[in-house]
Design a protein around this motif. Structure first.
Motif, PDB file in Angstrom:
ATOM      1  N   GLY A 179      41.861  45.346  22.828  1.00 45.32           N
ATOM      2  CA  GLY A 179      40.581  45.662  23.453  1.00 45.32           C
ATOM      3  C   GLY A 179      40.754  46.179  24.863  1.00 45.32           C
ATOM      4  N   VAL A 180      39.800  46.953  25.304  1.00 46.68           N
ATOM      5  CA  VAL A 180      39.761  47.465  26.673  1.00 46.68           C
ATOM      6  C   VAL A 180      38.390  47.154  27.262  1.00 46.68           C
ATOM      7  N   GLY A 181      38.348  47.069  28.583  1.00 43.45           N
ATOM      8  CA  GLY A 181      37.070  46.779  29.204  1.00 43.45           C
ATOM      9  C   GLY A 181      37.181  46.577  30.701  1.00 43.45           C
ATOM     10  N   TYR A 182      36.265  45.774  31.218  1.00 44.24           N
ATOM     11  CA  TYR A 182      36.105  45.551  32.649  1.00 44.24           C
ATOM     12  C   TYR A 182      36.230  44.065  32.951  1.00 44.24           C
ATOM     13  N   ALA A 183      36.816  43.767  34.111  1.00 42.48           N
ATOM     14  CA  ALA A 183      36.843  42.395  34.614  1.00 42.48           C
ATOM     15  C   ALA A 183      36.624  42.419  36.119  1.00 42.48           C
ATOM     16  N   ARG A 184      35.795  41.532  36.589  1.00 40.84           N
ATOM     17  CA  ARG A 184      35.592  41.316  38.032  1.00 40.84           C
ATOM     18  C   ARG A 184      36.446  40.109  38.395  1.00 40.84           C
ATOM     19  N   ILE A 185      37.388  40.288  39.288  1.00 45.63           N
ATOM     20  CA  ILE A 185      38.319  39.235  39.669  1.00 45.63           C
ATOM     21  C   ILE A 185      38.012  38.797  41.096  1.00 45.63           C
ATOM     22  N   ASN A 186      37.697  37.521  41.271  1.00 51.83           N
ATOM     23  CA  ASN A 186      37.464  36.922  42.585  1.00 51.83           C
ATOM     24  C   ASN A 186      38.611  35.956  42.858  1.00 51.83           C
ATOM     25  N   TYR A 187      39.240  36.057  44.038  1.00 52.72           N
ATOM     26  CA  TYR A 187      40.424  35.241  44.285  1.00 52.72           C
ATOM     27  C   TYR A 187      40.561  34.831  45.743  1.00 52.72           C
ATOM     28  N   ASP A 188      41.324  33.755  45.936  1.00 54.97           N
ATOM     29  CA  ASP A 188      41.825  33.342  47.242  1.00 54.97           C
ATOM     30  C   ASP A 188      43.336  33.520  47.198  1.00 54.97           C
ATOM     31  N   LYS A 189      43.906  34.099  48.249  1.00 58.21           N
ATOM     32  CA  LYS A 189      45.341  34.357  48.310  1.00 58.21           C
ATOM     33  C   LYS A 189      45.978  33.383  49.297  1.00 58.21           C
ATOM     34  N   TYR A 190      47.068  32.740  48.849  1.00 57.98           N
ATOM     35  CA  TYR A 190      47.782  31.765  49.673  1.00 57.98           C
ATOM     36  C   TYR A 190      49.184  32.263  49.975  1.00 57.98           C
ATOM     37  N   ASN A 191      49.776  31.723  51.040  1.00 55.41           N
ATOM     38  CA  ASN A 191      51.042  32.201  51.569  1.00 55.41           C
ATOM     39  C   ASN A 191      52.196  32.123  50.580  1.00 55.41           C
ATOM     40  N   CYS A 192      52.321  31.034  49.863  1.00 48.97           N
ATOM     41  CA  CYS A 192      53.404  30.929  48.890  1.00 48.97           C
ATOM     42  C   CYS A 192      52.934  30.093  47.716  1.00 48.97           C
ATOM     43  N   GLY A 193      53.797  30.029  46.677  1.00 49.69           N
ATOM     44  CA  GLY A 193      53.412  29.347  45.455  1.00 49.69           C
ATOM     45  C   GLY A 193      53.271  27.851  45.583  1.00 49.69           C
ATOM     46  N   HIS A 194      54.027  27.221  46.455  1.00 50.48           N
ATOM     47  CA  HIS A 194      54.027  25.759  46.544  1.00 50.48           C
ATOM     48  C   HIS A 194      53.195  25.257  47.721  1.00 50.48           C
ATOM     49  N   CYS A 195      53.284  25.957  48.800  1.00 51.31           N
ATOM     50  CA  CYS A 195      52.613  25.495  50.018  1.00 51.31           C
ATOM     51  C   CYS A 195      51.933  26.677  50.683  1.00 51.31           C
ATOM     52  N   GLY A 196      51.602  26.522  51.898  1.00 52.74           N
ATOM     53  CA  GLY A 196      51.079  27.644  52.664  1.00 52.74           C
ATOM     54  C   GLY A 196      49.590  27.626  52.823  1.00 52.74           C
ATOM     55  N   SER A 197      49.167  28.264  53.867  1.00 55.42           N
ATOM     56  CA  SER A 197      47.747  28.325  54.177  1.00 55.42           C
ATOM     57  C   SER A 197      47.108  29.519  53.474  1.00 55.42           C
ATOM     58  N   LYS A 198      45.811  29.465  53.419  1.00 55.88           N
ATOM     59  CA  LYS A 198      45.043  30.547  52.807  1.00 55.88           C
ATOM     60  C   LYS A 198      45.152  31.792  53.677  1.00 55.88           C
ATOM     61  N   LEU A 199      45.541  32.901  53.070  1.00 55.30           N
ATOM     62  CA  LEU A 199      45.674  34.154  53.805  1.00 55.30           C
ATOM     63  C   LEU A 199      44.364  34.932  53.840  1.00 55.30           C
ATOM     64  N   ASN A 200      43.711  35.025  52.694  1.00 52.57           N
ATOM     65  CA  ASN A 200      42.428  35.734  52.644  1.00 52.57           C
ATOM     66  C   ASN A 200      41.760  35.507  51.292  1.00 52.57           C
ATOM     67  N   SER A 201      40.559  35.998  51.187  1.00 52.22           N
ATOM     68  CA  SER A 201      39.814  35.993  49.931  1.00 52.22           C
ATOM     69  C   SER A 201      39.468  37.429  49.606  1.00 52.22           C
ATOM     70  N   GLY A 202      39.301  37.695  48.339  1.00 53.17           N
ATOM     71  CA  GLY A 202      38.958  39.056  47.967  1.00 53.17           C
ATOM     72  C   GLY A 202      38.458  39.145  46.544  1.00 53.17           C
ATOM     73  N   HIS A 203      38.230  40.372  46.133  1.00 49.68           N
ATOM     74  CA  HIS A 203      37.832  40.628  44.765  1.00 49.68           C
ATOM     75  C   HIS A 203      38.398  41.972  44.349  1.00 49.68           C
ATOM     76  N   LYS A 204      38.466  42.144  43.053  1.00 46.76           N
ATOM     77  CA  LYS A 204      38.994  43.395  42.513  1.00 46.76           C
ATOM     78  C   LYS A 204      38.222  43.720  41.243  1.00 46.76           C
ATOM     79  N   ASN A 205      37.917  44.990  41.061  1.00 43.77           N
ATOM     80  CA  ASN A 205      37.323  45.474  39.823  1.00 43.77           C
ATOM     81  C   ASN A 205      38.446  46.058  38.974  1.00 43.77           C
ATOM     82  N   TYR A 206      38.595  45.547  37.767  1.00 46.99           N
ATOM     83  CA  TYR A 206      39.687  45.940  36.895  1.00 46.99           C
ATOM     84  C   TYR A 206      39.135  46.635  35.658  1.00 46.99           C
ATOM     85  N   PHE A 207      39.714  47.777  35.302  1.00 47.59           N
ATOM     86  CA  PHE A 207      39.423  48.486  34.065  1.00 47.59           C
ATOM     87  C   PHE A 207      40.739  48.682  33.338  1.00 47.59           C
ATOM     88  N   GLY A 208      40.801  48.255  32.090  1.00 47.31           N
ATOM     89  CA  GLY A 208      42.030  48.387  31.318  1.00 47.31           C
ATOM     90  C   GLY A 208      42.040  47.437  30.146  1.00 47.31           C
TER      91      GLY A 208
END
Length: 193
Positions: free
Chosen positions: A151-180
């Motif tokens: 299947g193909v389609g659209y997804a709205r992705i809302n996320y928080d980005k952190y410095n590393c996988g185990h620890c780290g502070s929040k770097l930013n928040s964002g969103h992305k529109n995905y088609f595929g």
């Protein structure tokens, strides 16, 4: 109009005007099926789906996925997802070609994957959207079938980005529109009459 709109219109026209071969047959058609996607299991994602007949050529498929695992080096693809789909079968339900209209929702927490530009950061959030799909189902015997779908389609992705996988502070928040691609599966199915 954009090309995607032409594609969606073509799918709708095909769905409602396709010949319904075999619909006049009088034998009993399955009403319910339980399934699992082998491709998701390959990513350590547990999954289960249910499909119920709504009419001679219509079914409703609902699948759910869950991945709670952490791996070495703080790699993880933790998520849960639900994906309902309304299907129109060109021959009869649970056999042959079908077209679908699906929706999806997921919560995720992924880190240290270093693919698709994610690097070694951790991303946490959700996604939602919809798409169209095509598939084919083979009958193996009275109770077992196999299905391939994409299947193909659209997804709205809302996320928080952190410095590393185990620890780290929040770097930013964002969103992305995905088609595929929004759906892929090789399903093993148990049919309940």
């Amino acid at each position: 109009m954009k090309p995607i709109k032409y594609f969606l219109i073509a799918i709708l026209v095909l769905t409602f005007t396709a010949p319904m071969h075999g619909q006049e047959k009088s034998y009993y058609m399955p009403r319910f099926a339980v399934k699992t996607n082998a491709l998701y299991w390959a990513t350590t994602t547990a999954n289960l789906g249910f499909e119920v007949g709504l009419g001679k050529a219509w079914t409703l498929d609902v699948s759910g996925n869950y991945n709670p695992w952490k791996f070495s080096d703080h790699k993880q693809i933790k998520h849960w997802m639900v994906q309902p789909e309304l299907r129109y079968w060109l021959c009869e339900r649970f056999y042959g070609h079908f077209f679908g209209l699906h929706a999806h929702y997921a919560d995720f927490n992924v880190s240290n994957l270093n693919v698709f530009g994610l690097g070694h950061h951790r991303y946490q959030g959700n996604l939602y959207g919809a798409g169209i799909s095509y598939g084919y189902q083979w009958i193996l015997n009275k109770r077992w079938s196999m299905e391939a779908t994409v299947g193909v389609g659209y997804a709205r992705i809302n996320y928080d980005k952190y410095n590393c996988g185990h620890c780290g502070s929040k770097l930013n928040s964002g969103h992305k529109n995905y088609f595929g691609p929004t759906k892929v599966g090789i399903n093993i199915i148990y049919v309940i009459k």
